[in-house]
Design a protein around this motif. Structure first.
Motif, PDB file in Angstrom:
ATOM      1  N   PRO A   5       0.808  -1.233   0.000  1.00 29.08           N
ATOM      2  CA  PRO A   5       0.000   0.000   0.000  1.00 29.08           C
ATOM      3  C   PRO A   5       0.840   1.281   0.000  1.00 29.08           C
ATOM      4  N   TRP A   6       2.112   1.268   0.498  1.00 29.68           N
ATOM      5  CA  TRP A   6       2.886   2.502   0.642  1.00 29.68           C
ATOM      6  C   TRP A   6       4.097   2.577  -0.290  1.00 29.68           C
ATOM      7  N   GLY A   7       4.381   1.511  -1.045  1.00 27.55           N
ATOM      8  CA  GLY A   7       5.532   1.602  -1.938  1.00 27.55           C
ATOM      9  C   GLY A   7       5.557   0.479  -2.956  1.00 27.55           C
ATOM     10  N   ARG A   8       6.538   0.589  -3.918  1.00 25.63           N
ATOM     11  CA  ARG A   8       6.691  -0.449  -4.908  1.00 25.63           C
ATOM     12  C   ARG A   8       8.126  -0.454  -5.407  1.00 25.63           C
ATOM     13  N   VAL A   9       8.491  -1.532  -6.123  1.00 25.17           N
ATOM     14  CA  VAL A   9       9.804  -1.657  -6.743  1.00 25.17           C
ATOM     15  C   VAL A   9       9.557  -1.965  -8.230  1.00 25.17           C
ATOM     16  N   ALA A  20       1.112  11.993  -0.368  1.00 25.29           N
ATOM     17  CA  ALA A  20       0.000  12.812  -0.830  1.00 25.29           C
ATOM     18  C   ALA A  20       0.377  13.607  -2.064  1.00 25.29           C
ATOM     19  N   ASP A  21       1.665  13.845  -2.231  1.00 29.58           N
ATOM     20  CA  ASP A  21       2.147  14.599  -3.397  1.00 29.58           C
ATOM     21  C   ASP A  21       2.528  13.681  -4.538  1.00 29.58           C
ATOM     22  N   GLY A  22       2.207  12.388  -4.417  1.00 30.07           N
ATOM     23  CA  GLY A  22       2.544  11.428  -5.458  1.00 30.07           C
ATOM     24  C   GLY A  22       3.707  10.560  -5.053  1.00 30.07           C
ATOM     25  N   GLU A  23       4.155   9.702  -5.958  1.00 38.77           N
ATOM     26  CA  GLU A  23       5.260   8.800  -5.657  1.00 38.77           C
ATOM     27  C   GLU A  23       6.576   9.564  -5.605  1.00 38.77           C
ATOM     28  N   GLN A  24       7.406   9.123  -4.670  1.00 39.67           N
ATOM     29  CA  GLN A  24       8.734   9.701  -4.530  1.00 39.67           C
ATOM     30  C   GLN A  24       9.734   8.560  -4.528  1.00 39.67           C
ATOM     31  N   VAL A  25      10.885   8.800  -5.167  1.00 39.78           N
ATOM     32  CA  VAL A  25      11.930   7.775  -5.240  1.00 39.78           C
ATOM     33  C   VAL A  25      12.558   7.625  -3.857  1.00 39.78           C
ATOM     34  N   ASP A  81      11.529  13.785   5.098  1.00 42.87           N
ATOM     35  CA  ASP A  81      11.463  14.482   3.807  1.00 42.87           C
ATOM     36  C   ASP A  81      12.436  13.922   2.785  1.00 42.87           C
ATOM     37  N   GLU A  82      13.465  13.203   3.261  1.00 43.99           N
ATOM     38  CA  GLU A  82      14.416  12.609   2.316  1.00 43.99           C
ATOM     39  C   GLU A  82      13.846  11.366   1.631  1.00 43.99           C
ATOM     40  N   HIS A  83      12.702  10.877   2.104  1.00 43.82           N
ATOM     41  CA  HIS A  83      12.017   9.738   1.496  1.00 43.82           C
ATOM     42  C   HIS A  83      12.919   8.515   1.399  1.00 43.82           C
ATOM     43  N   HIS A  84      13.649   8.204   2.432  1.00 42.31           N
ATOM     44  CA  HIS A  84      14.500   7.013   2.426  1.00 42.31           C
ATOM     45  C   HIS A  84      13.864   5.866   3.181  1.00 42.31           C
ATOM     46  N   SER A  85      12.536   5.881   3.281  1.00 39.66           N
ATOM     47  CA  SER A  85      11.819   4.794   3.944  1.00 39.66           C
ATOM     48  C   SER A  85      10.463   4.630   3.291  1.00 39.66           C
ATOM     49  N   VAL A  86       9.873   3.477   3.542  1.00 36.50           N
ATOM     50  CA  VAL A  86       8.577   3.191   2.940  1.00 36.50           C
ATOM     51  C   VAL A  86       7.558   3.025   4.063  1.00 36.50           C
ATOM     52  N   GLY A  87       6.522   3.848   4.003  1.00 41.14           N
ATOM     53  CA  GLY A  87       5.457   3.817   4.992  1.00 41.14           C
ATOM     54  C   GLY A  87       4.636   5.075   4.882  1.00 41.14           C
ATOM     55  N   ASP A  88       3.759   5.305   5.862  1.00 39.98           N
ATOM     56  CA  ASP A  88       2.872   6.471   5.830  1.00 39.98           C
ATOM     57  C   ASP A  88       3.656   7.702   6.294  1.00 39.98           C
ATOM     58  N   LEU A  89       4.450   8.242   5.374  1.00 42.64           N
ATOM     59  CA  LEU A  89       5.277   9.398   5.704  1.00 42.64           C
ATOM     60  C   LEU A  89       4.428  10.621   6.028  1.00 42.64           C
ATOM     61  N   ASP A  90       3.249  10.741   5.384  1.00 38.44           N
ATOM     62  CA  ASP A  90       2.374  11.878   5.690  1.00 38.44           C
ATOM     63  C   ASP A  90       1.911  11.829   7.149  1.00 38.44           C
ATOM     64  N   ALA A  91       1.663  10.610   7.652  1.00 36.95           N
ATOM     65  CA  ALA A  91       1.265  10.478   9.067  1.00 36.95           C
ATOM     66  C   ALA A  91       2.393  10.904   9.991  1.00 36.95           C
ATOM     67  N   LEU A  92       3.633  10.554   9.558  1.00 36.39           N
ATOM     68  CA  LEU A  92       4.779  10.978  10.386  1.00 36.39           C
ATOM     69  C   LEU A  92       4.907  12.496  10.395  1.00 36.39           C
ATOM     70  N   ARG A  93       4.662  13.120   9.230  1.00 36.00           N
ATOM     71  CA  ARG A  93       4.746  14.580   9.172  1.00 36.00           C
ATOM     72  C   ARG A  93       3.699  15.220  10.084  1.00 36.00           C
ATOM     73  N   LYS A  94       2.476  14.632  10.065  1.00 35.60           N
ATOM     74  CA  LYS A  94       1.415  15.153  10.927  1.00 35.60           C
ATOM     75  C   LYS A  94       1.800  15.010  12.405  1.00 35.60           C
ATOM     76  N   ARG A  95       2.411  13.884  12.743  1.00 35.71           N
ATOM     77  CA  ARG A  95       2.841  13.708  14.138  1.00 35.71           C
ATOM     78  C   ARG A  95       3.913  14.718  14.506  1.00 35.71           C
ATOM     79  N   LEU A  96       4.829  14.955  13.545  1.00 39.81           N
ATOM     80  CA  LEU A  96       5.871  15.955  13.814  1.00 39.81           C
ATOM     81  C   LEU A  96       5.280  17.352  13.915  1.00 39.81           C
ATOM     82  N   ASP A  97       4.262  17.657  13.049  1.00 35.07           N
ATOM     83  CA  ASP A  97       3.599  18.964  13.149  1.00 35.07           C
ATOM     84  C   ASP A  97       2.904  19.122  14.507  1.00 35.07           C
ATOM     85  N   ALA A  98       2.245  18.032  14.954  1.00 36.21           N
ATOM     86  CA  ALA A  98       1.578  18.078  16.266  1.00 36.21           C
ATOM     87  C   ALA A  98       2.595  18.260  17.387  1.00 36.21           C
ATOM     88  N   LEU A  99       3.747  17.629  17.193  1.00 38.71           N
ATOM     89  CA  LEU A  99       4.797  17.749  18.215  1.00 38.71           C
ATOM     90  C   LEU A  99       5.343  19.162  18.270  1.00 38.71           C
TER      91      LEU A  99
END
Length: 409
Positions: A5-9, A20-25, A81-99
């Motif tokens: 659901p969060w990435g592909r090869v 949310a902004d589309g696929e990122q390498v 933001d470096e997109h070096h992982s696969v998962g719900d990065l938008d959720a992590l950003r929201k958690r960081l914004d809340a923090l």
């Protein structure tokens, strides 16, 4: 090609993450299967999740500063933001914004708390300054000094204010302490001067006391020692060491004198006790002369006893009135015998006694008549007054009649 659901090869081994902004390498994977690639980058995502969770707990449960928290958030946000992982990065950003919002809230709360603490510290320091300024006028040198030292410790435990306010309050606080210290030093300097004057005065008193310690002028010297003691008390206290030494010398000199006087008085008391025994024997012998039978013989015997009495010397003071009273009683008895004899042998005295008796009897009779008249007239106040006068005249009449009987009339 492999995906979740969060990435592909893709077929070239390039790994993508969906945002949310589309696929990122994410990166390129050539060492294994596409599933292994996704699993590797998903583990990196889980690592970020763990780090963010730890940071959230630190922010909520520790006193992590806003600066350090912000730096940690920025570091994690950069990894996301470096997109070096696969998962719900938008959720992590929201958690960081809340923090970030939590850190900002904590920053404001701490700012308010620091302002409150500063206000409380200012009130506390102003109270310390006020108390110090009051203590600066105290004459309770020990307790006030101890309290001022305690105030310094309290001051050190309070937060600093802004530089200007803190310096102004400290200047007043320090000035109060200095003023108290100056007054205390002046007080003890004056006290030292007074004690030095007392020491000099007591040195003179000790010198005189020691000079008198061998005197045998018992009464005058004892009186002078009492005066010296009065002067000693009026001189005030010297320094403790000098005071103790001078007092020991002063008391020692008195002890020498009073011990010598005590020995002399003890010898004198023993002698006077023997004198008392002799005078009691003489008084007993004189009392045998009463009642007087032969006045001439009794008078001669009493003169002889009295000469022996005068030769005996002093007796103890407390016994003197008693033993002398016995001799005086015998002497009065002899004098009364002489007077009685004279009255019996003196016609003129008998005539005067008879005349006086007649006058007193007439006065008594007259008063009785006046009393009866006043009672009859209802004037009881005058009757009572005349009655008291009658009592006096009657007593004189009784005495005169007794004297007339002694003449044999």
């Amino acid at each position: 090609m492999s995906s979740d659901p969060w990435g592909r090869v893709d077929e070239t081994g390039t790994v993508y993450v969906r945002t949310a902004d589309g696929e990122q390498v994410v990166g390129s994977w050539q060492a294994g299967s596409p599933d292994e690639a996704l699993a590797y980058f998903e583990r990196k995502y889980e690592g970020l999740v763990v780090e963010i969770g730890l940071l959230e707990r630190r922010v909520k449960t520790t006193d992590l500063s806003a600066k350090d928290a912000t730096a940690a958030i920025d570091h994690l946000r950069g990894q996301v933001d470096e997109h070096h992982s696969v998962g719900d990065l938008d959720a992590l950003r929201k958690r960081l914004d809340a923090l970030v919002a939590t850190v900002d809230t904590r920053r404001e709360e701490r700012k308010v708390q620091r302002a409150k603490q500063t206000d409380e510290a200012k009130v506390a320091k102003e109270a310390l300054v006020t108390e110090a300024e009051e203590l600066a006028q105290s004459d309770q040198w020990r307790s006030a000094g101890e309290r001022l030292r305690a105030l310094v410790d309290i001051w050190k435990g309070l937060p600093r204010l802004d530089r200007k306010s803190d310096d102004e309050l400290w200047h007043r606080f320090s000035h109060a302490r200095s003023a108290f210290s100056k007054r205390r030093k002046a007080h003890f300097a004056a006290l030292d001067a007074q004690r030095e004057d007392a020491r000099k005065a007591k040195e003179k008193l000790v010198a005189e006391a020691e000079a008198l310690s061998r005197s045998t002028e018992w009464g005058d010297t004892a009186a002078r020692y009492r005066e010296l003691m009065t002067d000693w008390k009026a001189a005030g206290r010297a320094q403790r060491e000098a005071e103790d030494d001078l007092w020991n010398r002063f008391r020692g000199a008195q002890d020498v004198f009073f011990a010598a006087r005590g020995e002399v008085f003890a010898e004198r008391d023993a002698e006077q006790t023997e004198n008392l025994k002799v005078k009691e024997e003489l008084a007993t012998e004189a009392e045998r002369l009463v009642p007087v039978k032969d006045l001439k013989t009794a008078r001669a015997a009493f003169r002889a006893l009295n000469e022996r009495w005068e030769a005996v010397g002093h007796v103890p003071r407390d016994a003197r009135p008693r033993v002398e009273g016995r001799m005086q009683a015998v002497e009065r008895a002899l004098q009364e015998s002489e007077e009685n004899e004279w009255r019996r042998t003196n016609p003129e005295a008998r005539a005067r006694a008879a005349g006086l008796t007649g006058q007193l009897q007439a006065a008594v009779d007259k008063l009785r008549g006046q009393i009866d008249t006043a009672r009859a007239a209802g004037n009881n106040a005058r009757a009572d007054k005349l009655g008291k006068e009658l009592e006096g005249r009657q007593a004189l009449l009784d005495q005169a009649l007794k004297g007339l009987q002694e003449f044999g009339g």
